[in-house]
Scaffold this motif. Structure first.
Motif, mmCIF file in Angstrom:
data_model
loop_
_atom_site.group_PDB
_atom_site.id
_atom_site.type_symbol
_atom_site.label_atom_id
_atom_site.label_comp_id
_atom_site.label_asym_id
_atom_site.label_seq_id
_atom_site.Cartn_x
_atom_site.Cartn_y
_atom_site.Cartn_z
ATOM 1 N N TYR A 1 20.237 -8.181 1.060
ATOM 2 C CA TYR A 1 20.652 -8.035 2.450
ATOM 3 C C TYR A 1 20.616 -6.575 2.840
ATOM 4 O O TYR A 1 21.062 -5.710 2.101
ATOM 5 C CB TYR A 1 22.072 -8.597 2.651
ATOM 6 N N TYR B 1 30.295 -9.932 9.468
ATOM 7 C CA TYR B 1 29.415 -10.757 10.312
ATOM 8 C C TYR B 1 28.381 -11.504 9.470
ATOM 9 O O TYR B 1 28.055 -12.654 9.759
ATOM 10 C CB TYR B 1 28.715 -9.908 11.372
ATOM 11 N N LEU B 2 27.874 -10.852 8.438
ATOM 12 C CA LEU B 2 26.910 -11.507 7.551
ATOM 13 C C LEU B 2 27.550 -12.717 6.879
ATOM 14 O O LEU B 2 26.965 -13.806 6.853
ATOM 15 C CB LEU B 2 26.405 -10.512 6.495
ATOM 16 N N GLU C 1 27.893 -15.821 8.981
ATOM 17 C CA GLU C 1 26.670 -16.587 9.267
ATOM 18 C C GLU C 1 26.535 -17.827 8.383
ATOM 19 O O GLU C 1 25.782 -18.731 8.701
ATOM 20 C CB GLU C 1 25.431 -15.706 9.073
ATOM 21 N N PHE C 2 27.245 -17.859 7.276
ATOM 22 C CA PHE C 2 27.118 -18.967 6.329
ATOM 23 C C PHE C 2 28.213 -20.002 6.575
ATOM 24 O O PHE C 2 29.396 -19.678 6.570
ATOM 25 C CB PHE C 2 27.223 -18.456 4.886
#
Length: 168
Positions: free
Chosen positions: A19, A44-45, A48-49
């Motif tokens: 990433y 934020y990453l 996303e999941f």
């Protein structure tokens, strides 16, 4: 808390290049650094999941750790450069301590950086690398020993410059 040991453990099974996370302040001409943008981007990453898998956690941890090491190295290299210019290339000793210094991955990256620049690196044993409050208390103790006492009539500041003990 603290999360550092868990990040380091997770990162061992991850790919640090999985990433692309932001490295802040790379073009700043001072030696400050901040992890706030990195922490926000990582949050934020993760969001996303829907159902984050263990491999994704490991990759995020490895990428996070990698970016922290890149920012620290960038800031350290700038500090080394500035010190060498101001001190006519005298031998440089660097102390790396605090919670981040307990991370073996980051230590190894910093050791390589110091070797590259002929800087002597001093790191306490990881069991002594702890929260910044300990370092602040130690700085207070050193100031107390040399008689640099405060009347405590000052206003608190969010960003407080460190007193240079060696030039007292």
């Amino acid at each position: 808390y603290p999360g550092g040991p868990q990040i380091e453990q997770l990162a061992q099974a991850g790919n640090e290049l999985s990433y692309k996370l932001p490295i802040s302040m790379l073009n700043h001409e001072n030696c400050n650094f901040s992890l706030s943008g990195l922490k926000t981007a990582t949050r934020y990453l993760i969001a996303e999941f829907a159902n984050i898998k263990q491999k994704q956690k490991a990759d995020i941890a490895a990428s996070f750790q990698y970016v922290i090491s890149k920012q620290i190295i960038n800031r350290i290299e700038l500090a080394i450069k500035k010190f060498q210019i101001s001190q006519n290339h005298h031998k440089i000793n660097l102390v790396f301590s605090g919670g981040v210094a307990a991370n073996n991955y980051i230590r190894k990256k910093l050791e390589s950086c110091c070797d590259k620049h002929n800087v002597t690196l001093h790191c306490p044993s990881p069991k002594y690398c702890t929260d910044n409050a300990v370092m602040i208390a130690f700085a207070g103790l050193e100031n107390y020993k040399i008689g640099n006492l405060s009347k405590l009539d000052f206003k608190p500041k969010a960003r407080w410059p460190l007193y240079n003990i060696t030039n007292s």
